[in-house]
Design a protein around this motif. Structure first.
Motif, short mmCIF file in Angstrom:
data_model
loop_
_atom_site.label_atom_id
_atom_site.label_comp_id
_atom_site.label_asym_id
_atom_site.label_seq_id
_atom_site.Cartn_x
_atom_site.Cartn_y
_atom_site.Cartn_z
N PRO A 117 101.31 15.97 -20.75
CA PRO A 117 102.62 16.63 -20.61
C PRO A 117 102.56 18.09 -20.17
N VAL A 118 101.35 18.70 -20.14
CA VAL A 118 101.28 20.12 -19.80
C VAL A 118 100.52 20.39 -18.51
N ALA A 119 99.99 19.35 -17.86
CA ALA A 119 99.20 19.57 -16.66
C ALA A 119 99.43 18.45 -15.66
N PRO A 120 99.79 18.78 -14.42
CA PRO A 120 99.99 17.72 -13.44
C PRO A 120 98.72 16.98 -13.05
N SER A 121 97.55 17.60 -13.25
CA SER A 121 96.29 16.97 -12.88
C SER A 121 95.18 17.50 -13.77
N MET A 122 94.11 16.75 -13.81
CA MET A 122 92.92 17.15 -14.57
C MET A 122 91.70 16.72 -13.78
N PRO A 160 108.82 7.74 -21.10
CA PRO A 160 108.27 9.06 -20.80
C PRO A 160 109.18 10.22 -21.20
N ASP A 161 110.48 9.97 -21.35
CA ASP A 161 111.39 11.05 -21.71
C ASP A 161 111.42 11.35 -23.21
N LEU A 162 110.98 10.40 -24.02
CA LEU A 162 111.15 10.58 -25.46
C LEU A 162 110.15 11.61 -25.99
N PRO A 163 110.62 12.62 -26.69
CA PRO A 163 109.69 13.56 -27.32
C PRO A 163 109.01 12.90 -28.51
N GLY A 193 108.08 31.52 -13.44
CA GLY A 193 108.06 30.73 -14.66
C GLY A 193 109.33 29.93 -14.87
N ARG A 194 109.15 28.77 -15.48
CA ARG A 194 110.28 27.89 -15.83
C ARG A 194 110.02 27.33 -17.21
N PRO A 195 111.07 27.07 -17.97
CA PRO A 195 110.88 26.58 -19.34
C PRO A 195 110.13 25.25 -19.36
N TRP A 196 109.22 25.13 -20.28
CA TRP A 196 108.59 23.85 -20.59
C TRP A 196 109.08 23.47 -21.97
N GLN A 197 109.68 22.32 -22.09
CA GLN A 197 110.17 21.92 -23.41
C GLN A 197 110.33 20.42 -23.48
N GLU A 198 110.23 19.91 -24.69
CA GLU A 198 110.52 18.50 -24.93
C GLU A 198 112.02 18.27 -24.72
N TRP A 240 102.89 8.93 -12.80
CA TRP A 240 101.79 9.88 -12.66
C TRP A 240 102.13 11.27 -13.16
N LEU A 241 103.39 11.64 -13.09
CA LEU A 241 103.80 12.99 -13.47
C LEU A 241 104.71 12.92 -14.68
N ASP A 242 104.37 13.64 -15.71
CA ASP A 242 105.17 13.66 -16.92
C ASP A 242 106.53 14.33 -16.64
N PRO A 243 107.63 13.77 -17.18
CA PRO A 243 108.96 14.35 -16.92
C PRO A 243 109.07 15.82 -17.30
N ARG A 244 108.28 16.28 -18.25
CA ARG A 244 108.35 17.68 -18.66
C ARG A 244 107.88 18.62 -17.55
#
Length: 872
Positions: free
Chosen positions: A189-194, A593-596, A415-420, A387-391
């Motif tokens: 949820p915090v990184a588009p790729s690894m 994927p949307d559910l926190p 910067g843009r907000p990251w939040q559940e 592949w990409l988390d909704p967050r």
């Protein structure tokens, strides 16, 4: 000799072998390992020919994705979060010791300063590079994390990624080393790729003293290959690659290329392959080893391109190739990797990055245009879910060209907000599916992304090492079965694996004897009562991208049968169930994927607030692990919060077969056995009871059934020894329903177990679990009434529940209905002559008032029962 530079010296292939291999590459025929090994030796004219074949494969791939003539790169900053590491790689200058660092980790301010400078210079990627789990080796790292309030290094990585997203808008690419399946769930949820370099599959370099990876636990090739697979199972766009010239043989190099290809094909998650050449560094154990030759690098790139195919993205680091830009492009690369206008390459600090303008010029001289991409490759940007988390949707969308998936030239990096999401529980889609599945049925026999979400079916076939059940199964002779029966009469739970397996092949009189013995053990243990519970299943969503290949319930959010219930709808259904006499709701859903991670608390709380006395039996181990990962909480803390919200017990579903060799055929992305066991044992330690299950009759064998049942028994023994109480309340056997199951539609699974197998395995479960789990349940949903009656005569004492809305098996093609009234259950049981008794979740007595309410409604809510009423 081979001229393989830094590889172990080997004999060169014959000219005829080289000609044959080159001809096969020219004609587009699939190479085998031996042919790839031959081509890795190509030099001179042979190399020139090979480069031409590889370039054509690359060009065809770029044409296919609409990027002809485009070579990409990512403008990045390098954030060396910590240079401490638990490994001891003999060529590495990045890792160091605590005494040479001002602090074990960069501080948040230091991280933010690097990121902000990069954003100001137009960078879009924040490459987090760090050593593997330094807290396991260095007390200074452990102390720093404790003082800063982080459980482990990955928790700090997660926190810094969120900070960079929110404060700068840079997209994190994470290189934290070896990751587990659960680690991927935390970080996705915090990184588009690894990424993580495979480097090599050579066991020799890992096990032999003095070799490059000796003494480095994270460089075990089996461990690193498992990381690649777990990335694929978690649908994480993943960067990997090989490091050539560290002492591997040419054959080992070829093996590594094919290993990457296998993972890429099966899961589709390998977004790029880096082919990197070893460059010796001072003050390392390998400082005197010669560098890998650039001709050797070009041959390896070309073979990688031909083997991996046109869909692969192949990269060579531009700071490690001297002036040979054109050579690497001719070899088949289509990407230069991350290039930083700000920070050095901390892994190769002696090799500065080329200026981006210079790189563009050199690329143009070779006939290509240089274009900037994001850390997540364009193909994955354009696909979006899963592949990409909704967050991260908004962060990526702000930087990506929606038509190409490449970086937007006019993008504002901010910067843009990251939040559940607030809750994610908004009513959408076909919310009446639980009723309509019996009246109208499902819209189609498969979900819309059938050809993609489950991975590559052809590649998967190689994982099924044994024939389907009933094909070539070993013969069991009557004396073996009779001897096992004799042993079971005196010590049912003491059966050896061989004896238990013999009983699973019982037939004819021996099968009747097995069933009779199991039924006698049942009678001695729990008496003659057949129990059931008045309950309602509430499947709050079927949107899921986990990729379970046996599941016909899961849907994409855009599919016609997809739905999600609101919290009010969940509470309404629980209230209806209470009014119908239910004592329990059983709540499970897809991994939306949307559910926190806190949505599960909200669901349990909604039921508790509306119906305070209802027992909440909810959330499979997969859902528990998902919730813990998304909240970044330890499993124990997450379960404690869930219990405070209203959770009473946990269904032991998501077990299927507790053997990862089987699980990774049945499911692409569901939790591994180890994580299932972790959730269950943690729940037992906290005093949260669970059920246990086994789904059988698909791609498994009787050996798997025996091992699964014995593992369940051992977990019960652990619970008693550790906590002084049992953890499991029952064992539920679930025959595979094949009709709409994707793995059956793809031709990989059988049509479920036979009647003989059903009788044998239920009876065996009663014997093996004797003294440990008293209640053995059969599933009326998956078996017809006659089948259930036969099992009641062979060790089963529980028939399950009224259910009210059983949608999961119905979507798979079960034709036994989505509910049973108490009258239906009574009609099923009466021919056996045994008494019927209503129970609660924990097999306790139900008070007279609840029983009276249940009797008045026949145990099923009126809104559900109306589907059976005749039209008048």
């Amino acid at each position: 000799m081979s001229g393989a530079g830094n590889a172990k010296i080997e004999d060169a292939p014959s000219p005829s072998a080289m000609r044959r291999a080159l001809a096969r590459a020219r004609d587009g025929k699939a190479l085998d390992r031996a042919e790839a090994e031959v081509l890795l030796h190509a030099r001179g004219a042979d190399l020139e020919t090979l480069l031409g074949h590889a370039a054509r494969v690359r060009d065809a791939g770029l044409e296919a994705v609409g990027r002809p003539g485009i070579v990409t790169y990512s403008r990045k900053v390098f954030i060396p979060l910590t240079r401490l590491c638990r490994d001891r790689c003999h060529y590495c200058t990045f890792a160091t010791v605590p005494g040479r660092l001002p602090a074990p980790y960069l501080s948040p301010d230091e991280v933010l300063d690097i990121a902000r400078q990069g954003a100001a210079m137009g960078c879009k990627e924040a490459l987090f590079t760090l050593g593997d789990r330094p807290e396991d080796r260095w007390s200074q790292a452990r102390q720093w994390l404790d003082e800063q309030g982080y459980d482990d290094t990955l928790s700090y990585v997660r926190a810094m990624s969120i900070m960079v997203l929110e404060e700068t808008g840079l997209l994190p690419h994470l290189n934290p080393g070896v990751l587990s399946w659960s680690d991927f769930q935390r970080l996705k949820p915090v990184a588009p790729s690894m990424g993580m370099m495979l480097e090599t599959t050579s066991e020799r370099l890992f096990t032999e003293r003095g070799q490059a990876h000796y003494g480095s636990p994270d460089k075990d090739p089996a461990v690193r290959l498992r990381v690649l697979e777990d990335a694929g199972r978690s649908t994480v766009p993943f960067t990997t690659g090989i490091l050539i010239g560290i002492g591997e043989t040419v054959a080992e190099r070829a093996d590594a290329i094919f290993a990457m290809r296998a993972t890429a094909r099966e899961y589709g998650a390998v977004q790029e392959v880096i082919v990197q050449n070893f460059r010796a560094k001072p003050d390392t154990a390998m400082m005197h080893r010669p560098d890998a030759e650039l001709a050797e690098l070009a041959a390896t790139i070309a073979v990688t391109r031909v083997v991996m195919g046109p869909k692969a993205r192949i990269q060579a680091p531009p700071n490690l190739i001297g002036d040979e830009f054109a050579l690497m492009l001719r070899a088949g690369i289509d990407d230069w990797g991350g290039v930083s206008p700000l920070t050095p390459d901390h892994v190769n600090p002696e090799r500065p990055w080329p200026q981006i303008e210079s790189l563009a010029q050199r690329t143009a001289e070779a006939g290509f245009d240089l274009r900037e991409r994001l850390t997540i490759y364009p193909e994955y940007v354009l696909q979006g879910e899963p592949w990409l988390d909704p967050r991260l949707f908004a962060h990526v969308a702000a930087l990506a060209d929606p038509s190409t998936g490449l970086a937007r030239e006019d993008a504002q990096v901010q910067g843009r907000p990251w939040q559940e999401p607030e809750s994610g529980m908004t009513a959408t889609g076909r919310t009446e599916l639980h009723v309509q599945v019996d009246t109208e049925g499902r819209t189609g026999d498969r979900r819309g992304d059938f050809d993609a979400v489950y991975g590559d079916w052809d590649q998967l076939r190689g994982r099924i090492a044994r024939p389907a059940l009933g094909v070539g199964e070993p013969r069991r002779f009557d004396p073996e079965i009779k001897a096992a029966l004799s042993r079971a009469e005196t010590d049912p739970a003491g059966l050896t694996d061989t004896e238990a397996l013999a009983l699973l092949y019982a037939h004819g009189p021996e099968l009747e004897a097995l069933a009779g013995l199991a039924d006698q053990v049942r009678r001695d243990t729990v008496g003659d009562d057949v129990t059931f519970v008045v309950t309602r299943n509430i499947n709050f969503t079927n949107v899921c991208y986990t990729g379970c290949r046996f599941c016909a319930f899961a849907q994409r959010r855009t599919d016609a049968d997809a739905y999600t219930l609101s919290l009010d709808q969940v509470a309404d259904r629980a209230a209806e169930a209470w009014q119908a006499g239910a004592t329990e709701v059983c709540m499970q859903g897809g991994i939306h994927p949307d559910l926190p991670g806190t949505a599960y608390f909200d669901i349990a709380g909604a039921v508790r607030d509306r119906v305070p006395d209802m027992h909440v039996h909810a959330f499979s181990p997969m859902e528990v692990m998902n919730g813990a990962a998304r909240t970044n909480l330890p499993v124990a803390e997450w379960l404690t919060r869930a219990r405070a919200a209203g959770l009473g017990s946990i269904p032991g579903t998501a077990a299927e077969i507790l053997d990862d060799d089987v699980r990774w055929v049945l499911t692409k992305g569901k939790l591994p056995t180890r994580e299932w066991v972790e959730v269950i044992t943690t729940a037992h330690d906290l005093g949260i009871p669970t059920t246990s299950t086994m789904m059988y009759g698909h791609v498994d064998t009787p050996e798997h059934w025996v091992a699964h049942i014995k593992l369940i028994r051992s977990l019960q023994e652990r619970a008693v020894q550790r906590n002084g109480r049992r953890g499991f309340t029952e064992f539920v056997l679930l025959p595979f329903v094949h009709t709409n199951a994707p793995i059956y539609l793809a031709g990989l699974a059988r049509t479920g177990p036979t009647e003989r197998e059903n009788r044998a395995v239920h009876a065996l479960a009663r014997l093996l679990l004797h003294g440990h789990i008293d209640n053995i349940q059969c599933s009326w949903v998956k078996l017809d009434d006659d089948g259930c009656r036969r099992l009641l005569g062979g060790g089963v004492n529980d028939i399950g529940g009224t259910l009210m809305e059983e949608t999961i098996s119905r979507m798979a093609g079960s034709d036994n209905g989505s509910f049973k009234t108490i009258s239906d259950i009574r009609a099923l049981v009466e021919p056996t002559g045994r008494p019927l008794r209503q129970r609660d979740t924990l097999y306790g007595e139900v008070d007279a008032e609840r029983q009276a309410v249940a009797a008045a409604s026949d145990g099923v809510a009126a809104s559900v029962r109306r589907t059976r009423l005749p039209v008048v």
